[in-house]
Design a protein around this motif. Structure first.
Motif, PDB file in Angstrom:
ATOM      1  N   ILE A   1      -0.770  15.069  14.141  1.00  0.00           N
ATOM      2  CA  ILE A   1      -1.595  16.175  14.607  1.00  0.00           C
ATOM      3  C   ILE A   1      -0.684  17.205  15.260  1.00  0.00           C
ATOM      4  CG2 ILE A   1      -3.537  16.851  16.081  1.00  0.00           C
ATOM      5  CD1 ILE A   1      -4.378  13.824  15.997  1.00  0.00           C
ATOM      6  N   THR A   2      -0.912  18.471  14.915  1.00  0.00           N
ATOM      7  CA  THR A   2      -0.156  19.561  15.533  1.00  0.00           C
ATOM      8  C   THR A   2      -1.125  20.513  16.227  1.00  0.00           C
ATOM      9  OG1 THR A   2      -0.226  20.929  13.531  1.00  0.00           O
ATOM     10  CG2 THR A   2       1.653  19.416  13.760  1.00  0.00           C
ATOM     11  N   ALA A   3      -0.576  21.490  16.914  1.00  0.00           N
ATOM     12  CA  ALA A   3      -1.385  22.442  17.690  1.00  0.00           C
ATOM     13  C   ALA A   3      -2.347  23.247  16.821  1.00  0.00           C
ATOM     14  CB  ALA A   3      -0.470  23.384  18.466  1.00  0.00           C
ATOM     15  N   GLU A   4      -2.103  23.340  15.530  1.00  0.00           N
ATOM     16  CA  GLU A   4      -2.986  24.113  14.640  1.00  0.00           C
ATOM     17  C   GLU A   4      -4.360  23.466  14.460  1.00  0.00           C
ATOM     18  OE1 GLU A   4       0.341  23.310  13.281  1.00  0.00           O
ATOM     19  OE2 GLU A   4       0.925  25.081  14.426  1.00  0.00           O
TER      20      GLU A   4
ATOM     21  N   ILE B   1       0.875  -1.179   0.000  1.00  0.00           N
ATOM     22  CA  ILE B   1       0.000   0.000   0.000  1.00  0.00           C
ATOM     23  C   ILE B   1       0.905   1.220   0.000  1.00  0.00           C
ATOM     24  CG2 ILE B   1      -1.715   1.307   1.322  1.00  0.00           C
ATOM     25  CD1 ILE B   1      -2.606  -1.423   2.493  1.00  0.00           C
ATOM     26  N   ARG B   2       0.682   2.097  -0.922  1.00  0.00           N
ATOM     27  CA  ARG B   2       1.464   3.332  -0.995  1.00  0.00           C
ATOM     28  C   ARG B   2       0.536   4.481  -0.591  1.00  0.00           C
ATOM     29  NH1 ARG B   2       3.263  -0.215  -4.545  1.00  0.00           N
ATOM     30  NH2 ARG B   2       5.493  -0.589  -4.622  1.00  0.00           N
ATOM     31  N   PRO B   3       0.529   4.791   0.717  1.00  0.00           N
ATOM     32  CA  PRO B   3      -0.426   5.783   1.204  1.00  0.00           C
ATOM     33  C   PRO B   3      -0.182   7.173   0.614  1.00  0.00           C
ATOM     34  CG  PRO B   3       0.999   5.004   2.982  1.00  0.00           C
ATOM     35  CD  PRO B   3       1.388   4.270   1.759  1.00  0.00           C
ATOM     36  N   VAL B   4      -1.268   7.840   0.335  1.00  0.00           N
ATOM     37  CA  VAL B   4      -1.223   9.207  -0.171  1.00  0.00           C
ATOM     38  C   VAL B   4      -1.483  10.145   1.002  1.00  0.00           C
ATOM     39  CG1 VAL B   4      -2.305  10.861  -1.745  1.00  0.00           C
ATOM     40  CG2 VAL B   4      -2.023   8.464  -2.440  1.00  0.00           C
ATOM     41  N   GLN B   5      -0.691  11.169   1.092  1.00  0.00           N
ATOM     42  CA  GLN B   5      -0.804  12.136   2.188  1.00  0.00           C
ATOM     43  C   GLN B   5      -1.950  13.101   1.919  1.00  0.00           C
ATOM     44  OE1 GLN B   5       2.940  13.946   3.459  1.00  0.00           O
ATOM     45  NE2 GLN B   5       1.957  15.935   3.319  1.00  0.00           N
TER      46      GLN B   5
ATOM     47  N   PRO C   1       3.799  18.069  18.433  1.00  0.00           N
ATOM     48  CA  PRO C   1       3.159  17.167  17.477  1.00  0.00           C
ATOM     49  C   PRO C   1       2.967  15.771  18.058  1.00  0.00           C
ATOM     50  CG  PRO C   1       5.067  18.253  16.490  1.00  0.00           C
ATOM     51  CD  PRO C   1       5.077  18.577  17.947  1.00  0.00           C
ATOM     52  N   VAL C   2       1.943  15.099  17.602  1.00  0.00           N
ATOM     53  CA  VAL C   2       1.670  13.721  18.013  1.00  0.00           C
ATOM     54  C   VAL C   2       1.379  12.910  16.758  1.00  0.00           C
ATOM     55  CG1 VAL C   2      -0.799  14.141  18.416  1.00  0.00           C
ATOM     56  CG2 VAL C   2       0.317  12.240  19.562  1.00  0.00           C
ATOM     57  N   GLU C   3       1.870  11.676  16.743  1.00  0.00           N
ATOM     58  CA  GLU C   3       1.556  10.760  15.650  1.00  0.00           C
ATOM     59  C   GLU C   3       0.784   9.587  16.230  1.00  0.00           C
ATOM     60  OE1 GLU C   3       4.913   9.682  13.231  1.00  0.00           O
ATOM     61  OE2 GLU C   3       5.008  11.694  12.372  1.00  0.00           O
ATOM     62  N   ILE C   4      -0.339   9.272  15.571  1.00  0.00           N
ATOM     63  CA  ILE C   4      -1.175   8.168  16.034  1.00  0.00           C
ATOM     64  C   ILE C   4      -1.463   7.216  14.880  1.00  0.00           C
ATOM     65  CG2 ILE C   4      -2.258   9.575  17.824  1.00  0.00           C
ATOM     66  CD1 ILE C   4      -4.824   9.627  16.103  1.00  0.00           C
ATOM     67  N   LEU C   5      -1.744   5.975  15.243  1.00  0.00           N
ATOM     68  CA  LEU C   5      -2.256   4.983  14.310  1.00  0.00           C
ATOM     69  C   LEU C   5      -3.688   4.758  14.749  1.00  0.00           C
ATOM     70  CD1 LEU C   5      -1.530   3.033  11.990  1.00  0.00           C
ATOM     71  CD2 LEU C   5      -0.974   1.343  13.754  1.00  0.00           C
ATOM     72  N   THR C   6      -4.641   4.969  13.849  1.00  0.00           N
ATOM     73  CA  THR C   6      -6.042   4.905  14.233  1.00  0.00           C
ATOM     74  C   THR C   6      -6.818   3.947  13.340  1.00  0.00           C
ATOM     75  OG1 THR C   6      -8.029   6.237  14.713  1.00  0.00           O
ATOM     76  CG2 THR C   6      -6.725   6.891  12.808  1.00  0.00           C
TER      77      THR C   6
ATOM     78  N   LEU D   1      -3.422  18.784  10.650  1.00  0.00           N
ATOM     79  CA  LEU D   1      -3.653  17.343  10.529  1.00  0.00           C
ATOM     80  C   LEU D   1      -3.144  16.829   9.185  1.00  0.00           C
ATOM     81  CD1 LEU D   1      -4.975  14.702  11.601  1.00  0.00           C
ATOM     82  CD2 LEU D   1      -7.072  15.444  10.444  1.00  0.00           C
ATOM     83  N   THR D   2      -2.275  15.832   9.251  1.00  0.00           N
ATOM     84  CA  THR D   2      -1.828  15.112   8.058  1.00  0.00           C
ATOM     85  C   THR D   2      -2.243  13.664   8.240  1.00  0.00           C
ATOM     86  OG1 THR D   2       0.089  16.594   7.918  1.00  0.00           O
ATOM     87  CG2 THR D   2       0.146  14.579   6.579  1.00  0.00           C
TER      88      THR D   2
END
Length: 193
Positions: free
Chosen positions: A115-118, A83-87, A175-180, A93-94
């Protein structure tokens, strides 16, 4: 690759699948023979490639192994593995979708999010929709607004909740990175927000 080469390759895959399913069930050639009414010597020659499989044998083997002919003859294609994820980006939020069509995955969508503060979160920015959501924090600290509660979820921790409770996820202190993972209802709601 010629058609003959691809037919040989598919025949090898079918043989491997038959042997793999038989062994996964802990069955000997004799055990499978009793279930599909094909002699153990014929089964051995089929599995080793010393005998071609005819359609009648394929039907009997699929039935005995508790699978379908489609499963046994499904071509091997690396495209269905990688799988080649597209951003996808929006303020704060990315998102990278890491699963294929949700219908193929029991109605679940898996994504990595940065996720960032924005990102607008917290009271006044809470969403409600049918379903459930689960996430684990890969790095940083997430803040989960869940109804009136505000929960810090740190790297290595996970959260699971009903999305019928007003909720949003933000970044706490950087910043925080999550897997959801969420179901189809959650996918639709996140796509619309």
């Amino acid at each position: 690759m010629s058609q003959t080469d691809s037919q040989i390759e598919l025949a090898d895959v079918v043989r491997q699948r038959i042997r793999g399913l038989r062994q996964a069930r802990g069955w000997s050639l004799d055990s499978l023979s009793a279930r599909c009414h094909i002699s153990p010597s014929t089964l051995s020659r089929i599995e080793t490639g010393n005998r071609r499989i005819d359609l009648e044998q394929l039907v009997a083997l699929a039935r005995a192994l508790g699978t379908t002919i489609d499963h046994l003859v499904e071509p091997v294609d690396d495209a269905d593995v990688i799988i080649r994820p597209v951003q996808h980006q929006e303020p704060g939020l990315t998102t990278w979708v890491l699963s294929r069509d949700a219908a193929q995955h029991a109605g679940r969508l898996v994504a990595k999010m940065r996720i960032t503060a924005e990102r607008r979160t917290g009271p006044g920015h809470l969403a409600v929709h049918p379903g459930r959501e689960w996430f684990t924090v890969l790095s940083g600290t997430a803040v989960l607004y869940l109804g009136e509660r505000q929960l810090a979820v740190r790297a290595g921790e996970a959260a699971e909740f009903s999305t019928m409770i007003p909720h949003s996820i933000g970044a706490l202190g950087g910043p925080v990175e999550i897997l959801t993972m969420f179901d189809q209802e959650g996918e639709r709601a996140h796509a619309e927000s």
